[in-house]
Design a protein around this motif. Structure first.
Motif, PDB file in Angstrom:
ATOM      1  N   ALA A 287       0.813  -1.221   0.000  1.00  0.00           N
ATOM      2  CA  ALA A 287       0.000   0.000   0.000  1.00  0.00           C
ATOM      3  C   ALA A 287       0.846   1.271   0.000  1.00  0.00           C
ATOM      4  CB  ALA A 287      -0.927   0.002   1.209  1.00  0.00           C
ATOM      5  N   CYS A 288       2.161   1.139   0.016  1.00  0.00           N
ATOM      6  CA  CYS A 288       3.053   2.285   0.075  1.00  0.00           C
ATOM      7  C   CYS A 288       3.024   3.057  -1.250  1.00  0.00           C
ATOM      8  CB  CYS A 288       4.465   1.795   0.358  1.00  0.00           C
ATOM      9  SG  CYS A 288       5.566   3.059   0.920  1.00  0.00           S
ATOM     10  N   THR A 289       2.795   4.365  -1.157  1.00  0.00           N
ATOM     11  CA  THR A 289       2.775   5.221  -2.349  1.00  0.00           C
ATOM     12  C   THR A 289       3.615   6.462  -2.088  1.00  0.00           C
ATOM     13  OG1 THR A 289       0.894   6.546  -1.648  1.00  0.00           O
ATOM     14  CG2 THR A 289       0.408   4.494  -2.849  1.00  0.00           C
ATOM     15  N   SER A 290       3.838   7.241  -3.116  1.00  0.00           N
ATOM     16  CA  SER A 290       4.645   8.457  -2.967  1.00  0.00           C
ATOM     17  C   SER A 290       3.975   9.489  -2.070  1.00  0.00           C
ATOM     18  CB  SER A 290       4.950   9.056  -4.336  1.00  0.00           C
ATOM     19  OG  SER A 290       3.747   9.421  -4.975  1.00  0.00           O
TER      20      SER A 290
ATOM     21  N   TYR B 215      12.425   4.960   0.551  1.00  0.00           N
ATOM     22  CA  TYR B 215      13.775   5.524   0.666  1.00  0.00           C
ATOM     23  C   TYR B 215      14.651   4.681   1.583  1.00  0.00           C
ATOM     24  CZ  TYR B 215      11.121   9.652  -0.810  1.00  0.00           C
ATOM     25  OH  TYR B 215      10.299  10.516  -1.467  1.00  0.00           O
ATOM     26  N   GLY B 216      15.952   4.722   1.310  1.00  0.00           N
ATOM     27  CA  GLY B 216      16.912   4.087   2.200  1.00  0.00           C
ATOM     28  C   GLY B 216      16.859   2.576   2.191  1.00  0.00           C
ATOM     29  N   GLY B 217      17.143   1.982   1.050  1.00  0.00           N
ATOM     30  CA  GLY B 217      17.171   0.521   0.992  1.00  0.00           C
ATOM     31  C   GLY B 217      18.118  -0.064   2.028  1.00  0.00           C
TER      32      GLY B 217
ATOM     33  N   LYS C 169      12.601   1.731  -4.118  1.00  0.00           N
ATOM     34  CA  LYS C 169      11.742   1.987  -5.278  1.00  0.00           C
ATOM     35  C   LYS C 169      11.684   3.465  -5.629  1.00  0.00           C
ATOM     36  CE  LYS C 169       8.597  -1.926  -5.285  1.00  0.00           C
ATOM     37  NZ  LYS C 169       7.190  -2.320  -5.201  1.00  0.00           N
ATOM     38  N   ARG C 170      11.679   4.345  -4.656  1.00  0.00           N
ATOM     39  CA  ARG C 170      11.491   5.775  -4.918  1.00  0.00           C
ATOM     40  C   ARG C 170      12.826   6.507  -5.131  1.00  0.00           C
ATOM     41  NH1 ARG C 170       7.733   9.259  -6.837  1.00  0.00           N
ATOM     42  NH2 ARG C 170       7.854  11.242  -5.779  1.00  0.00           N
ATOM     43  N   ALA C 171      13.740   6.407  -4.149  1.00  0.00           N
ATOM     44  CA  ALA C 171      15.023   7.113  -4.252  1.00  0.00           C
ATOM     45  C   ALA C 171      15.961   6.652  -3.129  1.00  0.00           C
ATOM     46  CB  ALA C 171      14.804   8.624  -4.151  1.00  0.00           C
ATOM     47  N   TYR C 172      17.226   6.980  -3.284  1.00  0.00           N
ATOM     48  CA  TYR C 172      18.262   6.790  -2.260  1.00  0.00           C
ATOM     49  C   TYR C 172      18.388   5.342  -1.783  1.00  0.00           C
ATOM     50  CZ  TYR C 172      16.718  11.636  -2.227  1.00  0.00           C
ATOM     51  OH  TYR C 172      16.298  12.891  -2.602  1.00  0.00           O
TER      52      TYR C 172
ATOM     53  N   SER D 119      27.070  -0.687  -6.029  1.00  0.00           N
ATOM     54  CA  SER D 119      25.937  -1.261  -6.767  1.00  0.00           C
ATOM     55  C   SER D 119      24.594  -1.151  -6.054  1.00  0.00           C
ATOM     56  CB  SER D 119      26.213  -2.739  -7.104  1.00  0.00           C
ATOM     57  OG  SER D 119      27.367  -2.855  -7.900  1.00  0.00           O
ATOM     58  N   ASN D 120      24.324  -0.049  -5.383  1.00  0.00           N
ATOM     59  CA  ASN D 120      23.000   0.209  -4.837  1.00  0.00           C
ATOM     60  C   ASN D 120      22.156   0.773  -5.973  1.00  0.00           C
ATOM     61  OD1 ASN D 120      23.479  -0.320  -1.873  1.00  0.00           O
ATOM     62  ND2 ASN D 120      25.107   1.131  -2.334  1.00  0.00           N
ATOM     63  N   SER D 121      20.874   0.409  -6.035  1.00  0.00           N
ATOM     64  CA  SER D 121      20.096   0.811  -7.220  1.00  0.00           C
ATOM     65  C   SER D 121      18.617   0.989  -6.908  1.00  0.00           C
ATOM     66  CB  SER D 121      20.272  -0.246  -8.309  1.00  0.00           C
ATOM     67  OG  SER D 121      19.783  -1.493  -7.871  1.00  0.00           O
TER      68      SER D 121
END
Length: 176
Positions: A83-86, A121-123, A144-147, A167-169
């Motif tokens: 359910a996570c969205t921007s 954010y923040g994998g 999925k979004r950034a960083y 190799s973070n992506s």
């Protein structure tokens, strides 16, 4: 409550923490006073939370406490929620490690933070506290979004020394 808390030499694997802390949750509040938390030489892997801190989740309520995270393997943890969205910025933060709230110091040294995932954010890591970050390897984390590697949000003092970011992506498929 104990003044100092140590978590040393454990395997913490395949746990589901619900909203927070799939593997380890460390928290201190004003009424507890200042504390020192040590998380050392652990293998923390394949743990999940939907909102924050798949592997490790920490919270300090305006104390001068210290969290030391030293020589751990933090592998394949996730902060994920379908359910996570921007527009919902409170979920999917800090797949490997997520710290939220308060005043204190986090010391992260000589850890391997690899293969973790966050929906936003923040994998690898999401933190909002004064941070000394040294000699860590942050590798193959995803967001999925950034960083995908590390997010340092609204911290007073940050020192990042001699780390390897490899190799973070970003993952594809985020529906904004």
């Amino acid at each position: 409550f104990a003044t100092d808390i140590s978590i040393v030499g454990n395997i913490i694997r395949d746990n589901d923490g619900g909203l927070f802390a799939g593997g380890i949750h460390l928290e201190t509040q004003k009424s507890f006073g200042n504390r020192t938390f040590l998380v050392k030489n652990n293998r923390i892997e394949r743990n999940t939370a939907t909102d924050k801190g798949g592997g490790i989740h920490t919270y300090m309520e305006d104390t001068g406490s210290t969290i030391e995270i030293v020589r751990n393997m933090i592998l394949d943890n996730a902060a994920v929620d379908p359910a996570c969205t921007s527009t919902n910025l409170s979920c999917g933060l800090g797949g490997g490690i997520g710290h939220f709230g308060g005043v204190g110091i986090m010391i992260m040294k000589d850890n391997i933070i690899k293969g973790n995932r966050a929906d936003l954010y923040g994998g690898g890591i999401f933190t909002g506290i004064s941070l000394k970050f040294q000699g860590n390897e942050i590798k193959k984390n995803k967001a999925k979004r950034a960083y995908p590697g590390i997010v340092v949000n609204d911290a007073n003092q940050v020192v990042i020394i001699k780390n390897k970011f490899i190799s973070n992506s970003l993952e594809t498929g985020f529906d904004s």
